[in-house]
Design a protein around this motif. Structure first.
Motif, PDB file in Angstrom:
ATOM      1  N   GLN A  24      95.730   0.251  52.097  1.00 52.86           N
ATOM      2  CA  GLN A  24      96.717   0.514  51.264  1.00 52.86           C
ATOM      3  C   GLN A  24      97.022  -0.264  50.313  1.00 52.86           C
ATOM      4  OE1 GLN A  24      96.951   0.332  54.577  1.00 52.86           O
ATOM      5  NE2 GLN A  24      99.019   0.484  55.387  1.00 52.86           N
ATOM      6  N   GLY A  25      97.001  -1.593  50.644  1.00 58.15           N
ATOM      7  CA  GLY A  25      97.299  -2.765  49.612  1.00 58.15           C
ATOM      8  C   GLY A  25      96.258  -2.593  48.716  1.00 58.15           C
ATOM      9  N   ARG A  26      94.681  -2.619  48.785  1.00 62.82           N
ATOM     10  CA  ARG A  26      93.529  -2.410  47.978  1.00 62.82           C
ATOM     11  C   ARG A  26      93.878  -1.258  47.152  1.00 62.82           C
ATOM     12  NH1 ARG A  26      91.063  -4.379  52.820  1.00 62.82           N
ATOM     13  NH2 ARG A  26      90.102  -2.267  53.340  1.00 62.82           N
ATOM     14  N   ASP A  27      94.427  -0.133  47.635  1.00 65.96           N
ATOM     15  CA  ASP A  27      94.664   0.926  46.753  1.00 65.96           C
ATOM     16  C   ASP A  27      95.786   0.678  45.719  1.00 65.96           C
ATOM     17  OD1 ASP A  27      92.744   2.451  48.058  1.00 65.96           O
ATOM     18  OD2 ASP A  27      94.128   3.630  49.431  1.00 65.96           O
ATOM     19  N   GLN A  28      96.823   0.135  46.148  1.00 67.79           N
ATOM     20  CA  GLN A  28      97.672  -0.452  45.529  1.00 67.79           C
ATOM     21  C   GLN A  28      97.316  -1.281  44.226  1.00 67.79           C
ATOM     22  OE1 GLN A  28     101.118  -2.217  47.545  1.00 67.79           O
ATOM     23  NE2 GLN A  28     102.280  -2.508  45.389  1.00 67.79           N
ATOM     24  N   LEU A  44      92.425 -11.250  37.720  1.00 67.14           N
ATOM     25  CA  LEU A  44      91.972 -12.673  37.939  1.00 67.14           C
ATOM     26  C   LEU A  44      92.254 -12.853  39.376  1.00 67.14           C
ATOM     27  CD1 LEU A  44      91.487 -15.582  37.260  1.00 67.14           C
ATOM     28  CD2 LEU A  44      93.821 -15.688  36.671  1.00 67.14           C
ATOM     29  N   HIS A  45      91.241 -13.488  40.239  1.00 61.80           N
ATOM     30  CA  HIS A  45      91.744 -13.663  41.486  1.00 61.80           C
ATOM     31  C   HIS A  45      90.804 -15.189  41.881  1.00 61.80           C
ATOM     32  CE1 HIS A  45      87.308 -13.176  43.343  1.00 61.80           C
ATOM     33  NE2 HIS A  45      87.384 -12.027  42.419  1.00 61.80           N
ATOM     34  N   ASN A  46      91.410 -15.902  42.794  1.00 62.82           N
ATOM     35  CA  ASN A  46      90.403 -16.904  43.415  1.00 62.82           C
ATOM     36  C   ASN A  46      90.390 -16.925  44.902  1.00 62.82           C
ATOM     37  OD1 ASN A  46      93.122 -17.303  44.146  1.00 62.82           O
ATOM     38  ND2 ASN A  46      92.971 -19.740  43.457  1.00 62.82           N
ATOM     39  N   TRP A  47      89.829 -15.635  45.340  1.00 62.35           N
ATOM     40  CA  TRP A  47      89.493 -15.349  47.010  1.00 62.35           C
ATOM     41  C   TRP A  47      88.415 -16.191  47.369  1.00 62.35           C
ATOM     42  CZ3 TRP A  47      89.856  -9.614  45.240  1.00 62.35           C
ATOM     43  CH2 TRP A  47      91.025  -9.045  45.166  1.00 62.35           C
ATOM     44  N   ARG A  48      88.462 -16.257  48.627  1.00 61.16           N
ATOM     45  CA  ARG A  48      87.290 -17.102  49.132  1.00 61.16           C
ATOM     46  C   ARG A  48      86.119 -16.113  48.708  1.00 61.16           C
ATOM     47  NH1 ARG A  48      90.852 -17.140  53.686  1.00 61.16           N
ATOM     48  NH2 ARG A  48      89.433 -15.760  54.433  1.00 61.16           N
ATOM     49  N   PRO A  49      84.794 -16.889  48.710  1.00 60.47           N
ATOM     50  CA  PRO A  49      83.556 -16.198  48.611  1.00 60.47           C
ATOM     51  C   PRO A  49      83.275 -15.015  49.404  1.00 60.47           C
ATOM     52  CG  PRO A  49      83.327 -18.442  48.408  1.00 60.47           C
ATOM     53  CD  PRO A  49      84.618 -18.392  48.945  1.00 60.47           C
ATOM     54  N   LYS A  92      85.142 -12.215  49.823  1.00 59.52           N
ATOM     55  CA  LYS A  92      86.262 -11.595  50.034  1.00 59.52           C
ATOM     56  C   LYS A  92      86.272 -10.087  48.939  1.00 59.52           C
ATOM     57  CE  LYS A  92      88.521 -12.596  53.483  1.00 59.52           C
ATOM     58  NZ  LYS A  92      88.616 -11.654  54.880  1.00 59.52           N
ATOM     59  N   ALA A  93      85.905 -10.406  47.775  1.00 58.23           N
ATOM     60  CA  ALA A  93      86.094  -9.339  46.688  1.00 58.23           C
ATOM     61  C   ALA A  93      85.080  -8.200  47.235  1.00 58.23           C
ATOM     62  CB  ALA A  93      85.890  -9.891  45.446  1.00 58.23           C
ATOM     63  N   ALA A  94      83.823  -8.749  47.449  1.00 58.20           N
ATOM     64  CA  ALA A  94      82.949  -7.607  48.037  1.00 58.20           C
ATOM     65  C   ALA A  94      83.229  -7.073  49.270  1.00 58.20           C
ATOM     66  CB  ALA A  94      81.369  -8.320  48.308  1.00 58.20           C
ATOM     67  N   ALA A 136      83.895  -7.117  40.478  1.00 55.46           N
ATOM     68  CA  ALA A 136      83.804  -6.729  38.824  1.00 55.46           C
ATOM     69  C   ALA A 136      83.251  -5.290  38.514  1.00 55.46           C
ATOM     70  CB  ALA A 136      83.109  -7.917  38.035  1.00 55.46           C
ATOM     71  N   GLU A 137      82.093  -4.898  39.206  1.00 54.24           N
ATOM     72  CA  GLU A 137      81.501  -3.754  38.881  1.00 54.24           C
ATOM     73  C   GLU A 137      82.297  -2.468  39.468  1.00 54.24           C
ATOM     74  OE1 GLU A 137      78.920  -7.181  38.731  1.00 54.24           O
ATOM     75  OE2 GLU A 137      80.112  -6.501  40.212  1.00 54.24           O
ATOM     76  N   GLN A 138      83.050  -2.653  40.408  1.00 54.55           N
ATOM     77  CA  GLN A 138      83.531  -1.604  41.131  1.00 54.55           C
ATOM     78  C   GLN A 138      84.986  -1.520  40.295  1.00 54.55           C
ATOM     79  OE1 GLN A 138      83.721  -3.562  45.167  1.00 54.55           O
ATOM     80  NE2 GLN A 138      82.512  -1.966  46.151  1.00 54.55           N
ATOM     81  N   LEU A 139      85.724  -2.489  40.010  1.00 56.90           N
ATOM     82  CA  LEU A 139      87.068  -2.365  39.274  1.00 56.90           C
ATOM     83  C   LEU A 139      86.585  -1.929  37.637  1.00 56.90           C
ATOM     84  CD1 LEU A 139      89.393  -5.136  40.451  1.00 56.90           C
ATOM     85  CD2 LEU A 139      89.187  -2.995  41.279  1.00 56.90           C
ATOM     86  N   ALA A 140      85.673  -2.169  37.476  1.00 58.16           N
ATOM     87  CA  ALA A 140      85.091  -1.712  36.041  1.00 58.16           C
ATOM     88  C   ALA A 140      85.082  -0.392  35.678  1.00 58.16           C
ATOM     89  CB  ALA A 140      83.921  -2.507  35.356  1.00 58.16           C
ATOM     90  N   ARG A 141      84.913   0.397  37.001  1.00 61.34           N
ATOM     91  CA  ARG A 141      84.768   1.824  37.100  1.00 61.34           C
ATOM     92  C   ARG A 141      86.305   2.393  37.024  1.00 61.34           C
ATOM     93  NH1 ARG A 141      80.010   0.555  40.313  1.00 61.34           N
ATOM     94  NH2 ARG A 141      81.445   0.917  42.305  1.00 61.34           N
TER      95      ARG A 141
END
Length: 636
Positions: free
Chosen positions: A384-388, A400-405, A407-409, A415-420
């Motif tokens: 639910q946090g990711r949906d928010q 902008l994020h600085n998560w650990r390598p 984590k975004a995937a 980037a590709e997923q949020l660009a959609r």
């Protein structure tokens, strides 16, 4: 006293942009104008008479001035050249006259940088790298990019101003913020030994990193450290990011120096702590090699909605809109690199929303770096946090994020997923080690990167053992490069109508800072990347404090001898030191400046620094109750 610009540096300044911008130097010196015409007969340039906005040697000092980082930011030549000019001065924003003698060492003294860098030694220390000048170059590049974005959005920005002193206060800002706050951000503790790095019995100097007190304790116990020294050491080590010093108990250094490197590595592997041997300038040159530390920009799928909305119109009595006014940034970061990048975007006018994780951020540091941002608590580890977060990004211009390598995937937020989700998004990814893919087993934090990137070597004079600094240079320069990459992506978006991804790191920031070390740039001569200093290059003890001066060979030394009333020659260093101890620093500052010699009393009390009438305009209050550096640019 002047040192003339290096032709190679000026070539980079005037020639490198494939899409031209104008760097405006305001000089009154006919000799310099003839010099420019000699070196740049065919270049588009403007050299003005009148107010001396920048002393001659500033063009030399700002060695890495990325007034136009367009070699990375605008890969292709543009049909719409940038029109704004960038004015760089030594003292802009302060009440110090523009023609006042200046140098990198003087800026370090005035801004508090020498005091912070020397906190562990109990005396001010100069940086071996021209850190304030380097930061000024990055800020100038950001200002030019931001002005280009503003013009594309309908703002009539023609000129950007910044200064080396503004850059110096930005570098020291965290420590000034804590010194002026009503309460300490963390306990101030010191051991009876020395700060890192540690030395193994068979030679290697190294840094260690962990965020886990149990791993820290296990590592040192395996090397024979027990009892009160071990218990005292963790909070000192833990809070070094906040306090700017880390003097550890002597038992830790004795244990390290009694163990061979192989045993130390085995202990680190057993307790899963990160080690980083200090690399030399030569080792870094061999691998990974030097780079300009540019952001890595890649286009995202072209799906329209690329261009931003026009800047909001200003109403009578309102402040003039800034380049990013009305643009939205969603920032999911912690610690220093990402939060400072977000803060710079906020200072450029963006509406920044900080995605606060469940654990929050680092105490008072969080209040400092997240000032002026909207805060929204989100747990991205939960679906639910990711949906928010996706809902927030759908209305944003920048994420902008600085998560650990990885984590975004793992979270489905690449980037590709949020660009959609948001076509035209500029996606900023800030890490520790990019573009290196083989360093993820080592924590990508400040002191690991300092060690690996050779900063201890290039930042320490030849006659001293290489040392890391507790000033967070990799974090801060990593933030500067991150902000540059996002601005470059936004400017490209205005011209390409689609989104961009910017990838930067602490390592990129370290390389951007050190570009001087492999060339003739910078204010100090070097051997194998390390500065060669004489006694006058370091802070001088006076009757009541310390003084920083810059003296050129030849005429400069003669002028100093005349001002001091004594001859200068090899062998009278002891008498020279005695002469400076005969009077207060303020006296010598006045005498030497009147002789045209750059000199400044070293500010060693950061709480008092903001009350210096000359510097007061550079600071503003923030919610913690302390004082913080104001925005480092002026747009006209």
């Amino acid at each position: 006293m002047r040192s003339w610009p290096n032709p190679a540096i000026c070539t980079a300044l005037f020639v490198s942009p494939p899409s031209p911008a104008t760097v405006t130097f305001l000089f009154a010196d006919h000799e310099f104008r003839r010099w420019v015409k000699t070196w740049f007969p065919a270049q588009d340039r403007r050299v003005f008479d009148g107010q001396r906005m920048m002393e001659m040697d500033l063009a030399h000092e700002v060695f890495g001035m990325r007034v136009a980082p367009w070699s990375a930011a605008l890969g292709e030549k543009s049909a719409e050249p940038l029109q704004e000019s960038v004015d760089i001065s030594w003292y802009g924003g302060s009440r110090i006259p523009s023609g006042h003698p200046a140098s990198e060492a003087v800026i370090q003294a005035l801004s508090g940088l020498m005091a912070v860098n020397g906190a562990e030694a109990g005396r001010p220390r100069r940086f071996g790298l021209d850190v304030a000048s380097a930061a000024c170059g990055l800020l100038a590049g950001q200002g030019a990019l931001a002005a280009g974005i503003g013009r594309a959005r309908g703002l009539g920005i023609e000129r950007v101003r910044t200064s080396v002193l503004r850059a110096g206060t930005l570098l020291a800002g965290q420590y000034i913020g804590e010194a002026t706050s009503p309460e300490d951000w963390a306990p101030s503790m010191r051991g009876d030994g020395a700060p890192p790095p540690f030395a193994a019995a068979d030679g290697p100097l190294f840094e260690i990193e962990t965020f886990d007190p149990e791993r820290w304790a296990g590592f040192w116990r395996s090397l024979g450290v027990e009892g009160p020294a071990l218990r005292r050491s963790w909070p000192i080590f833990q809070y070094r990011y906040v306090k700017g010093h880390c003097v550890l108990p002597g038992e830790l250094h004795r244990a390290a120096s009694s163990a061979r490197w192989a045993r130390i590595r085995a202990a680190a592997d057993e307790f899963r702590v990160s080690l980083a041997p200090l690399q030399t300038h030569g080792e870094v040159s061999a691998g990974p090699g030097w780079s300009a530390g540019h952001p890595d920009l890649k286009p995202l799928a072209a799906q329209g909605r690329g261009r931003s909305t026009p800047a909001p119109a200003s109403r009578p009595g309102d402040a003039r809109p800034l380049p990013l006014s009305g643009m939205r940034v969603v920032e999911a970061t912690t610690r220093v690199q990402g939060p400072l990048a977000g803060l710079l975007l906020r200072m450029l006018g963006a509406e920044v929303t900080w995605v606060e994780p469940p654990q929050g951020d680092i105490g008072g540091m969080g209040a400092y770096y997240h000032r002026g941002k909207e805060r929204v608590a989100v747990d991205a580890a939960r679906p639910q946090g990711r949906d928010q977060l996706r809902d927030m990004v759908a209305e944003a211009d920048v994420f902008l994020h600085n998560w650990r390598p990885g984590k975004a995937a793992e979270w489905g937020l690449t980037a590709e997923q949020l660009a959609r989700v948001r076509p035209g998004l500029v996606y900023g990814e800030a890490s520790g080690w990019a573009p290196l893919a083989d360093r993820d087993h080592v924590l990508g934090t400040e002191f690991m990167v300092q060690a690996y990137a050779g900063l201890a070597d290039t930042n320490t004079p030849r006659h001293e053992r290489p040392r890391t600094t507790r000033v967070l240079l990799c974090d801060i320069f990593g933030a500067l490069v991150t902000c540059e990459g996002i601005l470059a992506g936004l400017l490209r978006r205005e011209r390409s109508n689609h989104g961009w991804k910017s990838e930067t790191s602490l390592l990129c920031g370290a390389m951007a800072l050190q570009s001087q070390a492999g060339s003739a740039r910078g204010s100090s001569p070097r051997t194998a990347g390390r500065p060669r200093w004489n006694p006058l290059d370091e802070p001088l003890e006076t009757a009541d404090g310390h003084l920083a001066i810059t003296v050129a060979e030849g005429a400069g030394r003669r002028a100093l001898g005349e001002a001091l009333g004594m001859p200068l020659h090899d062998g009278n260093e002891a008498r020279l030191a005695e002469r400076f101890r005969e009077a207060p620093a303020a006296h010598w500052e006045k005498v030497l400046n009147e002789a045209g010699i750059p000199a400044a009393e070293v500010h060693d009390d950061l709480a008092a620094l903001v009350h210096d009438e000359r510097l007061a305009p550079l600071f503003e209050p923030f919610e913690d109750g302390g004082q913080a550096p104001a925005a480092p640019w002026v747009f006209e």
